[in-house]
Design an enzyme around this catalytic site. Structure first.
Site, PDB file in Angstrom:
ATOM      1  CB  THR A 165      -0.863   0.057   1.382  1.00  0.00           C
ATOM      2  OG1 THR A 165      -2.104   1.060   1.018  1.00  0.00           O
ATOM      3  CG2 THR A 165      -0.285   0.476   2.706  1.00  0.00           C
ATOM      4  CB  CYS A 166       0.069   4.818  -0.644  1.00  0.00           C
ATOM      5  SG  CYS A 166      -0.264   4.493  -2.393  1.00  0.00           S
ATOM      6  CB  THR A 167       3.601   4.444   3.341  1.00  0.00           C
ATOM      7  OG1 THR A 167       4.029   4.810   4.748  1.00  0.00           O
ATOM      8  CG2 THR A 167       5.167   4.184   2.872  1.00  0.00           C
TER       9      THR A 167
END
Length: 251
Positions: free
Chosen positions: A217-219
């Protein structure tokens, strides 16, 4: 003697700088309102609509499973490939459910094929088809690699950073449960680092082919600057009984 007339009241003229400041203030206020509406749309409305869509899709998948009850395959030893026929693997099609006890009791997310914008916008976890076509849980070896949004569009992986080594990950399919254990996490890497979803993921503790799972996922939160990854390996698989009794990790 002519009567005196009161002095005419004059409206003070605004200086150009004052006019410009007023216009700028109005513009900034309007922009602020529009940005606030955009945030509401991105983080609340898309979560709402994606959640509804995912619930409907999950219900359809479970109805399809009920209409085609699984056979009763024998349990396979750890590491062995399942002999049961896998569910169909089609773009946008339902594959199963990911259960993550470490993200809350009852946490589950629908798994569908593909990581394109439209698929992930529906509040699901998508299976990578490129640059490394994902293996399926029932394959003899490979990496079952998934992606989901961290914010907006269901935000199914919002708390992915809470997972730690030892946490269970359970994949539910039509006819089997696949139980994985988190082995390592990668808090941050480049969005272009495709090696994290390779059959033997780059940067992971794995050095040879096996049966793995990768969640990405994004971070950081509310951005898409970088990516994070969670890696796990298969511990065991269990055949699905008629009552769909979950494995111990979910009880």
């Amino acid at each position: 003697m002519a009567p005196e007339h009161p002095a005419e009241e004059r409206t003070p003229r605004r200086r150009p700088l004052q006019v410009a400041a007023g216009v700028l203030g109005d513009l900034l206020f309007t922009v602020g309102v529009l940005l606030a509406l955009l945030v509401v749309y991105s983080l609340w409305w898309t979560n709402l609509t994606a959640g509804r869509h995912a619930d409907r899709s999950a219900e359809r998948l479970r109805r399809a499973w009920s209409a085609a009850a699984p056979t009763a395959p024998t349990a396979s030893p750890t590491g062995a490939a399942s002999t049961a026929a896998p569910p169909p693997y089609e773009a946008g099609g339902g594959i199963g459910f990911l259960h993550v006890p470490g993200l809350g009791a009852g946490y589950q997310v629908l798994i569908e094929a593909g990581t394109d914008k439209d698929t992930l916008a529906d509040g699901v976890a998508g299976v990578y088809t490129a640059p490394y076509p994902s293996a399926m849980p029932w394959d003899a070896q490979g990496n079952f690699a998934l992606a989901a949004h961290r914010d907006g569009h269901g935000a199914k992986f919002h708390d992915l950073d809470r997972l730690k080594p030892g946490d269970p990950l359970v994949v539910e399919t039509h006819d089997r449960w696949y139980v994985y254990r988190v082995d390592a996490t990668l808090p941050e890497t480049s969005k272009y680092d495709t090696g994290v979803i390779a059959p033997v993921p780059t940067g992971s503790p794995y050095t040879e082919p096996g049966r793995y799972i990768t969640l990405t996922t994004c971070t950081p939160v509310y951005t898409s600057l970088y990516r994070m990854a969670v890696w796990g390996s298969l511990v065991r698989e269990e055949p699905m009984d008629p009552g769909r009794t979950p494995p111990a990790e979910l009880r």
